[in-house]
Motif scaffolding. Structure first.
Motif, PDB file in Angstrom:
ATOM      1  N   LYS A 123     -13.887 -23.073  -5.730  1.00 22.14           N
ATOM      2  CA  LYS A 123     -14.342 -24.400  -5.830  1.00 22.14           C
ATOM      3  C   LYS A 123     -15.953 -24.585  -5.911  1.00 22.14           C
ATOM      4  N   ILE A 124     -16.526 -23.621  -4.947  1.00 22.25           N
ATOM      5  CA  ILE A 124     -18.074 -23.562  -4.844  1.00 22.25           C
ATOM      6  C   ILE A 124     -18.704 -23.670  -6.249  1.00 22.25           C
ATOM      7  N   PHE A 125     -18.162 -23.017  -7.283  1.00 22.57           N
ATOM      8  CA  PHE A 125     -18.854 -22.758  -8.598  1.00 22.57           C
ATOM      9  C   PHE A 125     -18.521 -24.223  -9.366  1.00 22.57           C
TER      10      PHE A 125
ATOM     11  N   THR B 140     -31.825 -17.845  -2.218  1.00 22.62           N
ATOM     12  CA  THR B 140     -32.176 -18.872  -1.145  1.00 22.62           C
ATOM     13  C   THR B 140     -30.833 -19.443  -0.483  1.00 22.62           C
ATOM     14  N   ASN B 141     -29.587 -19.448  -1.170  1.00 19.67           N
ATOM     15  CA  ASN B 141     -28.539 -19.509  -0.297  1.00 19.67           C
ATOM     16  C   ASN B 141     -28.247 -18.347   0.626  1.00 19.67           C
ATOM     17  N   ALA B 142     -28.471 -17.319   0.375  1.00 19.76           N
ATOM     18  CA  ALA B 142     -28.001 -16.234   1.086  1.00 19.76           C
ATOM     19  C   ALA B 142     -28.842 -16.445   2.544  1.00 19.76           C
ATOM     20  N   LEU B 143     -30.360 -16.692   2.118  1.00 20.66           N
ATOM     21  CA  LEU B 143     -30.907 -17.092   3.564  1.00 20.66           C
ATOM     22  C   LEU B 143     -30.514 -18.492   4.078  1.00 20.66           C
ATOM     23  N   LYS B 144     -30.492 -19.306   3.622  1.00 19.61           N
ATOM     24  CA  LYS B 144     -29.904 -20.647   3.961  1.00 19.61           C
ATOM     25  C   LYS B 144     -28.522 -20.475   5.028  1.00 19.61           C
ATOM     26  N   TYR B 145     -27.526 -19.565   4.587  1.00 19.67           N
ATOM     27  CA  TYR B 145     -26.417 -19.582   4.917  1.00 19.67           C
ATOM     28  C   TYR B 145     -26.071 -18.322   5.882  1.00 19.67           C
ATOM     29  N   SER B 146     -27.197 -17.620   6.465  1.00 18.37           N
ATOM     30  CA  SER B 146     -26.885 -16.801   7.298  1.00 18.37           C
ATOM     31  C   SER B 146     -28.094 -16.928   8.647  1.00 18.37           C
TER      32      SER B 146
ATOM     33  N   GLY C 151     -20.116 -16.898   5.705  1.00 20.13           N
ATOM     34  CA  GLY C 151     -19.005 -16.621   4.791  1.00 20.13           C
ATOM     35  C   GLY C 151     -18.356 -17.871   4.148  1.00 20.13           C
ATOM     36  N   ILE C 152     -17.466 -17.600   3.407  1.00 19.69           N
ATOM     37  CA  ILE C 152     -16.685 -18.797   2.544  1.00 19.69           C
ATOM     38  C   ILE C 152     -15.130 -18.448   2.610  1.00 19.69           C
ATOM     39  N   ALA C 153     -14.600 -19.558   3.013  1.00 18.44           N
ATOM     40  CA  ALA C 153     -13.155 -19.135   3.148  1.00 18.44           C
ATOM     41  C   ALA C 153     -12.455 -19.027   1.745  1.00 18.44           C
TER      42      ALA C 153
ATOM     43  N   ALA D  15     -26.150  -9.838  -1.193  1.00 22.81           N
ATOM     44  CA  ALA D  15     -25.123  -9.767  -0.040  1.00 22.81           C
ATOM     45  C   ALA D  15     -25.901 -10.182   1.236  1.00 22.81           C
ATOM     46  N   ASP D  16     -24.967 -11.225   2.019  1.00 19.28           N
ATOM     47  CA  ASP D  16     -25.565 -11.496   3.253  1.00 19.28           C
ATOM     48  C   ASP D  16     -24.486 -11.554   4.386  1.00 19.28           C
ATOM     49  N   LEU D  17     -25.047 -11.656   5.609  1.00 21.53           N
ATOM     50  CA  LEU D  17     -24.314 -11.227   6.618  1.00 21.53           C
ATOM     51  C   LEU D  17     -24.109 -12.550   7.413  1.00 21.53           C
TER      52      LEU D  17
ATOM     53  N   TYR E 229     -19.946 -29.622  -5.515  1.00 22.03           N
ATOM     54  CA  TYR E 229     -19.020 -28.875  -4.518  1.00 22.03           C
ATOM     55  C   TYR E 229     -19.720 -28.451  -3.401  1.00 22.03           C
ATOM     56  N   GLN E 230     -19.365 -28.854  -2.077  1.00 20.12           N
ATOM     57  CA  GLN E 230     -19.871 -28.439  -0.862  1.00 20.12           C
ATOM     58  C   GLN E 230     -18.865 -28.186   0.010  1.00 20.12           C
ATOM     59  N   VAL E 231     -18.908 -26.875   0.871  1.00 14.62           N
ATOM     60  CA  VAL E 231     -17.812 -26.686   1.889  1.00 14.62           C
ATOM     61  C   VAL E 231     -18.020 -27.734   2.929  1.00 14.62           C
ATOM     62  N   THR E 232     -16.777 -28.351   3.063  1.00 13.97           N
ATOM     63  CA  THR E 232     -16.616 -29.497   4.124  1.00 13.97           C
ATOM     64  C   THR E 232     -16.459 -28.978   5.617  1.00 13.97           C
TER      65      THR E 232
ATOM     66  N   GLY F  30     -28.172 -29.999   1.129  1.00 15.50           N
ATOM     67  CA  GLY F  30     -27.896 -29.331  -0.108  1.00 15.50           C
ATOM     68  C   GLY F  30     -27.048 -30.209  -0.910  1.00 15.50           C
ATOM     69  N   LEU F  31     -27.067 -30.222  -2.213  1.00 18.30           N
ATOM     70  CA  LEU F  31     -26.192 -31.494  -3.005  1.00 18.30           C
ATOM     71  C   LEU F  31     -25.055 -30.586  -3.821  1.00 18.30           C
ATOM     72  N   GLY F  32     -24.947 -29.261  -3.592  1.00 18.28           N
ATOM     73  CA  GLY F  32     -23.775 -28.476  -4.421  1.00 18.28           C
ATOM     74  C   GLY F  32     -24.063 -28.452  -5.735  1.00 18.28           C
ATOM     75  N   MET F  33     -25.376 -28.131  -6.118  1.00 16.75           N
ATOM     76  CA  MET F  33     -25.590 -28.179  -7.431  1.00 16.75           C
ATOM     77  C   MET F  33     -25.872 -26.721  -7.976  1.00 16.75           C
ATOM     78  N   GLY F  34     -26.527 -25.885  -7.114  1.00 21.44           N
ATOM     79  CA  GLY F  34     -26.995 -24.597  -7.331  1.00 21.44           C
ATOM     80  C   GLY F  34     -26.152 -23.729  -8.070  1.00 21.44           C
ATOM     81  N   LEU F  35     -24.996 -23.521  -7.350  1.00 22.38           N
ATOM     82  CA  LEU F  35     -24.241 -22.444  -7.920  1.00 22.38           C
ATOM     83  C   LEU F  35     -23.415 -22.887  -9.287  1.00 22.38           C
ATOM     84  N   TYR F  36     -23.259 -24.269  -9.221  1.00 18.73           N
ATOM     85  CA  TYR F  36     -22.742 -24.685 -10.797  1.00 18.73           C
ATOM     86  C   TYR F  36     -23.690 -24.404 -11.853  1.00 18.73           C
TER      87      TYR F  36
HETATM   88  P1  ADP Z   1     -25.870 -26.276  -1.947  1.00 20.97           P
HETATM   89  O1  ADP Z   1     -26.507 -25.027  -1.354  1.00 20.97           O
HETATM   90  O2  ADP Z   1     -27.077 -27.128  -2.402  1.00 20.97           O
HETATM   91  O3  ADP Z   1     -25.090 -27.101  -1.126  1.00 20.97           O
HETATM   92  P2  ADP Z   1     -24.593 -24.380  -3.854  1.00 20.97           P
HETATM   93  O4  ADP Z   1     -24.069 -24.929  -5.130  1.00 20.97           O
HETATM   94  O5  ADP Z   1     -25.845 -23.540  -4.025  1.00 20.97           O
HETATM   95  O6  ADP Z   1     -25.047 -25.623  -3.266  1.00 20.97           O
HETATM   96  O7  ADP Z   1     -23.483 -24.266  -3.087  1.00 20.97           O
HETATM   97  C1  ADP Z   1     -22.291 -24.822  -2.951  1.00 20.97           C
HETATM   98  C2  ADP Z   1     -21.528 -24.511  -1.618  1.00 20.97           C
HETATM   99  O8  ADP Z   1     -21.240 -23.018  -1.433  1.00 20.97           O
HETATM  100  C3  ADP Z   1     -22.645 -24.653  -0.222  1.00 20.97           C
HETATM  101  O9  ADP Z   1     -22.522 -26.047   0.125  1.00 20.97           O
HETATM  102  C4  ADP Z   1     -22.161 -23.660   0.708  1.00 20.97           C
HETATM  103  O10 ADP Z   1     -21.021 -24.362   1.372  1.00 20.97           O
HETATM  104  C5  ADP Z   1     -21.371 -22.449  -0.073  1.00 20.97           C
HETATM  105  N1  ADP Z   1     -22.073 -21.412  -0.321  1.00 20.97           N
HETATM  106  C6  ADP Z   1     -23.199 -21.041  -1.053  1.00 20.97           C
HETATM  107  N2  ADP Z   1     -23.789 -19.850  -0.745  1.00 20.97           N
HETATM  108  C7  ADP Z   1     -23.195 -19.740   0.237  1.00 20.97           C
HETATM  109  C8  ADP Z   1     -23.429 -18.108   0.944  1.00 20.97           C
HETATM  110  N3  ADP Z   1     -24.211 -17.355   0.818  1.00 20.97           N
HETATM  111  N4  ADP Z   1     -22.986 -18.117   2.234  1.00 20.97           N
HETATM  112  C9  ADP Z   1     -22.085 -19.281   2.454  1.00 20.97           C
HETATM  113  N5  ADP Z   1     -21.697 -20.311   1.734  1.00 20.97           N
HETATM  114  C10 ADP Z   1     -22.504 -20.339   0.785  1.00 20.97           C
END
Ligand code: ADP
Length: 496
Positions: free
Chosen positions: A432-434, A391-397, A424-426, A419-421, A438-441, A450-456
């Motif tokens: 920190k995304i784990f 879902t993240n890969a779909l959401k962030y590409s 990207g993440i700095a 893998a997605d195209l 935490y969400q990238v600001t 999103g709320l930054g819970m999925g990856l954690y």
């Molecule tokens: P959410 O997606 O609900 O914000 P996640 O814990 O799943 O929470 O992800 C945390 C953060 O990591 C996201 O806010 C996003 O900034 C970054 N991230 C996660 N997956 C990707 C991805 N495939 N590509 C780019 N950034 C991502």
């Protein structure tokens, strides 16, 4: 005995290095008495007034050396002056005349000058050393005062782990006074607990840092104090090297985070309760919508069906959020249960891909490898991880980009890569995304909800399966999320 010891102690010049109290009385009295005895000896015992010339030079030299080293310049100068006076007294009482008188006065002047010089130099050196020692002691006392009054606990050991320094705050936090000299890893200070289990003394942070030479950063423990109270502490520990890289000490800093932890626990309790309270009405709402849908099946107005569809979608999203909140709180309190079984991960991926492909028409999910990969774990939870990553890969590409899923295995583990195209993440955000919530600001990525819970949640689930999760990514090029799971060694399957 103790008096003799005290006198010897007072006379010992080495023991008084750093002592800046310089007595004039003792060198004066000792020298004077020595000269009086010398006169008595010459006139009444040896009955030869000239015998004094045998020791009149030797004794003052010894006295000047000793008293200037014990009492500084004053000691040396007093002995020198008294000696010169005594020499004149000898010249006068022995009634030297002519050449003898002249030689006597000359010798007295030269020796007097030499004695003064020696006394001055040695005394000056002694005073300089005293000053340096005192300054160092002062600096030490200042550091001690700072150390003692710091609001964090500090323990310093030597390179072998023997405690050489600690402050009052340490005893306050640990609830016990720790004597200097105890051995880290051998003597027990307090009982440490991690993840609900008491750890052995060789697992304590200081012992670990001394033996691995790696710093311990922000490690949290629970300690049981002798008074039975539990405290949450956070420890940072590290070895201290000299310029040549040799370990000279190790230090640990202890922070009492009990209040902070209690607040967090209250917040978690609140989230837990709120999520539970929200879950029931949401389930009813979802059922009502299904019922309404069924009841209105014959109704031909498209707008009603569209609205009901949207409501159902929103309710499902809310249910997702609530169950994520519950998962976070379960993970925090260690209450997440896992029903582990042997299953084929490759098939689970296929199922997840098929389900999620239906949610996106513009982004293709490419999964080709269908080799059987057996793992042992909670199928529902691993499915949750896969769903989150895809879902993240779909959401962030962006539209039209492909998502690639692959699976690799060796004798020990199976590694899945998503893998997605996408955006990207700095580098500095990749760890920190784990973290929880935490969400990238970055302003570019702010638009994604999103709320930054999925990856954690995903990472915690994988960790509890003795696996690992990590990411490789570069800004603008895309990200690949990996997770590994231990492989099932042998899987017994019926051939019937
Ligand atoms: P959410 O997606 O609900 O914000 P996640 O814990 O799943 O929470 O992800 C945390 C953060 O990591 C996201 O806010 C996003 O900034 C970054 N991230 C996660 N997956 C990707 C991805 N495939 N590509 C780019 N950034 C991502």
């Amino acid at each position: 005995m103790s008096l003799v010891k005290r006198v010897l102690g007072y006379l010992n010049p080495i023991g008084h290095l750093g002592d800046r109290r310089y007595s004039m009385l003792l060198p004066f009295l000792v020298t004077l008495i020595t000269f009086v005895i010398s006169e008595v000896f010459a006139y009444y015992i040896a009955k030869d007034p000239l015998i004094v010339s045998l020791y009149a030079i030797f004794i003052p030299i010894v006295y000047i050396l000793y008293f200037s080293f014990r009492f500084g310049m004053r000691g040396g100068i007093i002995v020198s002056i008294l000696t010169v006076i005594y020499y004149f007294y000898i010249i006068y009482t022995r009634e030297y005349t002519g050449n003898e008188l002249e030689a006597g006065i000359e010798t007295t002047m030269v020796l007097g000058a030499i004695f003064l010089l020696i006394g001055f130099i040695i005394g000056w050196l002694k005073q300089k050393i005293d000053l340096l020692i005192e300054e160092e002691a002062h600096e030490k006392r200042r550091l001690q005062a700072i150390l003692q009054q710091l609001p964090v606990g500090i323990i310093v050991t030597d390179s072998k782990g023997k405690v050489i320094q600690l402050n009052k705050r340490t005893s306050d936090i640990l609830g016990k006074k720790i004597p200097l000299g105890v051995q880290v890893g051998k003597d027990t200070f307090v009982e440490y607990e991690k993840d609900g289990k008491f750890i052995s003394t060789s697992e304590t942070p200081l012992y670990q840092t001394i033996h691995t030479r790696k710093p311990i950063i922000d490690k949290e423990f629970t300690i049981k104090r002798p008074d039975g109270k539990k405290r949450h502490i956070q420890i940072n520990a590290s070895v201290i090297n000299n310029k040549k890289g040799k370990i000279i000490a190790a230090a640990s800093i202890i922070n009492d985070i009990t209040a902070q932890k209690e607040l967090e626990a209250r917040k978690d309790d609140f989230v837990n309760m709120a999520s539970h309270e929200l879950k029931t009405p949401l389930t009813s709402l979802s059922l009502f919508i299904d019922g309404l849908n069924l009841a209105l099946k014959a109704y031909s107005d498209e707008r009603v069906h569209k609205s009901l569809g949207s409501i159902k979608q929103q309710v499902l999203r809310l249910q997702d959020l609530v169950s994520s909140l519950l998962d976070v709180s379960r993970l925090q309190t260690g209450k997440m249960a896992y029903n582990k079984e042997n299953f084929r991960l490759d098939q689970l991926i296929l199922e997840s891909v098929e389900a999620l492909q239906q949610t996106s028409e513009t982004k293709r999910i490419n999964y080709t490898n269908k080799k059987p990969s057996w793992v042992k774990g909670d199928k529902f939870r691993i499915h949750q991880v896969l769903t989150n990553l895809i879902t993240n890969a779909l959401k962030y590409s962006p539209e039209g980009r492909e998502i690639k899923i692959s699976i690799k295995q060796d004798s020990e583990k199976v590694i899945v890569a998503v893998a997605d195209l996408g955006i990207g993440i700095a580098k500095n955000q990749q760890k920190k995304i784990f973290e929880r919530l935490y969400q990238v600001t970055d302003p570019d990525t702010k638009t994604y909800p999103g709320l930054g819970m999925g990856l954690y949640i995903s990472r915690e689930i994988i960790l509890r399966h003795k696996g690992k999760m990590w990411v490789e990514s570069s800004i603008g090029k895309g990200s690949t999320f990996f997770f590994s799971l231990p492989r099932t060694k042998t899987v017994k399957r019926s051939i019937l």
